[in-house]
Design a protein around this motif. Sequence first.
Motif, PDB file in Angstrom:
ATOM      1  N   GLY A   1       9.014 -42.645 -28.313  1.00 33.25           N
ATOM      2  CA  GLY A   1       8.648 -41.297 -28.701  1.00 33.25           C
ATOM      3  C   GLY A   1       7.368 -40.869 -28.007  1.00 33.25           C
ATOM      4  N   GLY A   2       6.859 -39.718 -28.388  1.00 33.90           N
ATOM      5  CA  GLY A   2       5.653 -39.205 -27.764  1.00 33.90           C
ATOM      6  C   GLY A   2       5.148 -37.984 -28.507  1.00 33.90           C
ATOM      7  N   SER A   3       4.074 -37.413 -28.067  1.00 35.61           N
ATOM      8  CA  SER A   3       3.458 -37.782 -26.811  1.00 35.61           C
ATOM      9  C   SER A   3       2.476 -38.950 -26.927  1.00 35.61           C
ATOM     10  CB  SER A   3       2.726 -36.578 -26.220  1.00 35.61           C
ATOM     11  OG  SER A   3       1.687 -36.134 -27.082  1.00 35.61           O
ATOM     12  N   SER A   4       2.171 -39.390 -28.134  1.00 35.09           N
ATOM     13  CA  SER A   4       1.255 -40.529 -28.319  1.00 35.09           C
ATOM     14  C   SER A   4       2.026 -41.842 -28.309  1.00 35.09           C
ATOM     15  CB  SER A   4       0.475 -40.362 -29.637  1.00 35.09           C
ATOM     16  OG  SER A   4      -0.170 -39.120 -29.699  1.00 35.09           O
TER      17      SER A   4
ATOM     18  N   ILE B   1       6.227 -38.726 -34.646  1.00 34.22           N
ATOM     19  CA  ILE B   1       7.481 -39.146 -34.003  1.00 34.22           C
ATOM     20  C   ILE B   1       7.370 -40.570 -33.469  1.00 34.22           C
ATOM     21  CG2 ILE B   1       9.015 -38.710 -32.042  1.00 34.22           C
ATOM     22  CD1 ILE B   1       8.484 -35.669 -32.606  1.00 34.22           C
ATOM     23  N   PRO B   2       6.345 -40.897 -32.651  1.00 40.86           N
ATOM     24  CA  PRO B   2       6.247 -42.293 -32.212  1.00 40.86           C
ATOM     25  C   PRO B   2       5.973 -43.273 -33.342  1.00 40.86           C
ATOM     26  CG  PRO B   2       4.420 -40.984 -31.360  1.00 40.86           C
ATOM     27  CD  PRO B   2       5.388 -40.023 -31.958  1.00 40.86           C
ATOM     28  N   ALA B   3       5.293 -42.821 -34.398  1.00 43.38           N
ATOM     29  CA  ALA B   3       5.130 -43.697 -35.564  1.00 43.38           C
ATOM     30  C   ALA B   3       6.494 -44.040 -36.154  1.00 43.38           C
ATOM     31  CB  ALA B   3       4.244 -43.035 -36.612  1.00 43.38           C
ATOM     32  N   SER B   4       7.367 -43.039 -36.263  1.00 48.81           N
ATOM     33  CA  SER B   4       8.719 -43.266 -36.780  1.00 48.81           C
ATOM     34  C   SER B   4       9.510 -44.200 -35.878  1.00 48.81           C
ATOM     35  CB  SER B   4       9.469 -41.933 -36.900  1.00 48.81           C
ATOM     36  OG  SER B   4       8.938 -41.131 -37.920  1.00 48.81           O
ATOM     37  N   PHE B   5       9.437 -43.966 -34.577  1.00 48.77           N
ATOM     38  CA  PHE B   5      10.255 -44.731 -33.628  1.00 48.77           C
ATOM     39  C   PHE B   5       9.796 -46.179 -33.459  1.00 48.77           C
ATOM     40  CE2 PHE B   5      12.150 -41.082 -30.790  1.00 48.77           C
ATOM     41  CZ  PHE B   5      12.885 -40.645 -31.867  1.00 48.77           C
ATOM     42  N   THR B   6       8.525 -46.464 -33.774  1.00 48.21           N
ATOM     43  CA  THR B   6       8.013 -47.813 -33.538  1.00 48.21           C
ATOM     44  C   THR B   6       7.635 -48.557 -34.812  1.00 48.21           C
ATOM     45  OG1 THR B   6       5.736 -47.021 -33.241  1.00 48.21           O
ATOM     46  CG2 THR B   6       7.120 -47.163 -31.261  1.00 48.21           C
ATOM     47  N   GLY B   7       7.821 -47.946 -35.978  1.00 51.63           N
ATOM     48  CA  GLY B   7       7.593 -48.666 -37.227  1.00 51.63           C
ATOM     49  C   GLY B   7       6.145 -48.847 -37.606  1.00 51.63           C
ATOM     50  N   ILE B   8       5.299 -47.857 -37.264  1.00 52.41           N
ATOM     51  CA  ILE B   8       3.885 -47.931 -37.641  1.00 52.41           C
ATOM     52  C   ILE B   8       3.560 -46.761 -38.571  1.00 52.41           C
ATOM     53  CG2 ILE B   8       3.286 -49.090 -35.490  1.00 52.41           C
ATOM     54  CD1 ILE B   8       1.925 -46.282 -34.733  1.00 52.41           C
ATOM     55  N   ALA B   9       2.274 -46.582 -38.865  1.00 54.89           N
ATOM     56  CA  ALA B   9       1.814 -45.475 -39.686  1.00 54.89           C
ATOM     57  C   ALA B   9       1.056 -44.483 -38.818  1.00 54.89           C
ATOM     58  CB  ALA B   9       0.906 -45.982 -40.804  1.00 54.89           C
ATOM     59  N   GLY B  10       1.249 -43.206 -39.078  1.00 54.69           N
ATOM     60  CA  GLY B  10       0.537 -42.187 -38.319  1.00 54.69           C
ATOM     61  C   GLY B  10       0.255 -40.979 -39.190  1.00 54.69           C
ATOM     62  N   LEU B  11      -0.918 -40.396 -39.016  1.00 52.69           N
ATOM     63  CA  LEU B  11      -1.329 -39.242 -39.816  1.00 52.69           C
ATOM     64  C   LEU B  11      -1.655 -38.060 -38.917  1.00 52.69           C
ATOM     65  CD1 LEU B  11      -2.325 -37.997 -42.599  1.00 52.69           C
ATOM     66  CD2 LEU B  11      -4.618 -38.716 -41.865  1.00 52.69           C
ATOM     67  N   LYS B  12      -1.026 -36.919 -39.197  1.00 55.55           N
ATOM     68  CA  LYS B  12      -1.509 -35.634 -38.686  1.00 55.55           C
ATOM     69  C   LYS B  12      -2.384 -35.075 -39.797  1.00 55.55           C
ATOM     70  CE  LYS B  12       0.593 -31.773 -39.171  1.00 55.55           C
ATOM     71  NZ  LYS B  12      -0.569 -31.063 -39.787  1.00 55.55           N
TER      72      LYS B  12
ATOM     73  N   PHE C   1      15.976 -43.236 -28.840  1.00 51.80           N
ATOM     74  CA  PHE C   1      17.100 -43.187 -27.899  1.00 51.80           C
ATOM     75  C   PHE C   1      16.639 -43.681 -26.533  1.00 51.80           C
ATOM     76  CE2 PHE C   1      15.050 -39.086 -28.385  1.00 51.80           C
ATOM     77  CZ  PHE C   1      14.761 -38.699 -27.078  1.00 51.80           C
ATOM     78  N   ASP C   2      17.511 -43.605 -25.548  1.00 53.81           N
ATOM     79  CA  ASP C   2      17.249 -44.230 -24.251  1.00 53.81           C
ATOM     80  C   ASP C   2      16.030 -43.635 -23.543  1.00 53.81           C
ATOM     81  OD1 ASP C   2      19.459 -45.779 -24.697  1.00 53.81           O
ATOM     82  OD2 ASP C   2      20.753 -44.752 -23.253  1.00 53.81           O
ATOM     83  N   VAL C   3      15.287 -44.503 -22.857  1.00 48.46           N
ATOM     84  CA  VAL C   3      14.114 -44.057 -22.109  1.00 48.46           C
ATOM     85  C   VAL C   3      14.540 -43.142 -20.958  1.00 48.46           C
ATOM     86  CG1 VAL C   3      12.716 -46.094 -22.629  1.00 48.46           C
ATOM     87  CG2 VAL C   3      14.177 -46.092 -20.601  1.00 48.46           C
ATOM     88  N   GLY C   4      13.593 -42.334 -20.514  1.00 48.94           N
ATOM     89  CA  GLY C   4      13.843 -41.471 -19.370  1.00 48.94           C
ATOM     90  C   GLY C   4      14.560 -40.180 -19.687  1.00 48.94           C
ATOM     91  N   LEU C   5      14.888 -39.954 -20.969  1.00 52.40           N
ATOM     92  CA  LEU C   5      15.608 -38.754 -21.372  1.00 52.40           C
ATOM     93  C   LEU C   5      14.745 -37.940 -22.332  1.00 52.40           C
ATOM     94  CD1 LEU C   5      19.104 -40.340 -22.172  1.00 52.40           C
ATOM     95  CD2 LEU C   5      18.393 -39.224 -20.035  1.00 52.40           C
ATOM     96  N   GLU C   6      14.844 -36.618 -22.244  1.00 45.25           N
ATOM     97  CA  GLU C   6      14.139 -35.755 -23.186  1.00 45.25           C
ATOM     98  C   GLU C   6      14.914 -35.606 -24.488  1.00 45.25           C
ATOM     99  OE1 GLU C   6      12.504 -31.155 -23.598  1.00 45.25           O
ATOM    100  OE2 GLU C   6      13.106 -31.893 -21.625  1.00 45.25           O
TER     101      GLU C   6
END
Length: 477
Positions: free
Chosen positions: A163-166, A192-203, A393-398
């Motif tokens: 995910g991204g952008s972080s 989004i990257p927190a969700s995709f990688t199983g960590i915690a993230g705060l906005k 999902f797969d890398v390299g795709l938006e």
Amino acid sequence: MPNGISPIADADDLCRLSAAELNVAYRAGSLSPVEVTMAALARAEAINPLFNAFTMIDRKAAIEAAGASEKRWRAGEPLSAADGIPTTLKDIVWVEGWSVRYGSRTTPAAPCDRDAPAVALLRRAGAVFIGQTTTPEFGWKAITDSGLCGITRNPWNAEKTPGGSSGGAAVAAATGAGVFHLGTDGGGSIRIPASFTGIAGLKPTFGRVPAYPSSAFGTVAHIGPMARTAQDLSVMTQAMSGRDLSDWQQGAGTLAPLGRIDATLQGARVGYWSKPPSGVLDEEIAAAVSHALTYFSAFGATVEPIDLPGGDLLDLFQYHWFTGAAARLALIPENERAGIDPGFLEIARAGAAFDAKALVAAQLQRGEFGAAMDRLLDTYDFIVSPGTSIPAFDVGLEVPSGSGLSRWTEWAAFSYPINLSQQPACVIPCGMTAAGLPVGFQIVGTRGDDAQVLSAAADLEAAFRPLTQAFRLKDFA
């Protein structure tokens, strides 16, 4: 080894420790910030060839900063709970002495001559900066790849995006390459990257963390923390919160200080938002989040289905995001645009074509939506939702292959509405798909109530432990 410091059992153990655990060890003298920083640097160097999380690792400066922290802890004079904590910074915030490129070949390589306010606050708190993490060009999309830095990969499956952008920050957090990770979130770029990688993230609530220079994407863009636990998010957010007179968009007021609040979920009225304003909710994600909701009964909380107010929120967000891209592109001379990400050029050109009257109308509509969200959160203590509507999902795709979607915004629909309305929103893991990819759970609270959101997230982390055991067993090294 420093005098008075006991031998370390395992470097991997050091990379799993939280800020609170490190504080206890530093105070007791059983661990040194230098040892912990060395372990974090070693982990960063080990995982980077595999996942491409870092643009740069600053070994020399990190060890020097850790040495200074060690002296403070030995003297019983730490600067804060963040003192001596290994920290990464996204390649989108200014760091004195570092080349900050925004993931773009069009930006100067000269080092910055000052820290961004959030970075300065972290430095003042004693955080140890170990390196800079990857971002897509100008942070424009919710995956992480760029012509400058290449593709960043998900440690749960290297063929998937983090995910991204972080995305680089998320990978660093998930693999133990640091404890604190500074990210930015303009449409979900932390969550989004927190969700995709199983960590915690705060906005955080908009304005809690100062920003300078102001983002071209305006007041949808937030700065916030990423870490492995909600407790670490709280410590990091506290360290980089405050008023800075260079950030006019913060406003003149101050937000309530952060701190642990007990029993935030006891008897709470919770609204469950399950219908994304664009795209479709994946069935496996829906099932995982629905199962996680059953854990609320232990708190005596009631969960009711809700719909978000507002009309076409995708169109509303894209007015703001695409015109921001146009503003950023306008700073780049025509003869330097050849290598820019084609997707960024497309949205910038779309934004440049928007009618000024329509943009003003969108800004007014945003105000109406934000007020409606404030009223909704006057009725409910929290709103909860999936962190994302789809798994990685797969890398390299938006967008996922075969999805029929055209832009990342269409599948990021549990994120961008909360950028428009500026409430604090935290994502934590709540399970895994059958393919072994993390599933995120989002908690949204009233503007200014970041402490309540983080306290609820910490309570839910503990409750969800049976659902997330695999996150503690995975070794990415």
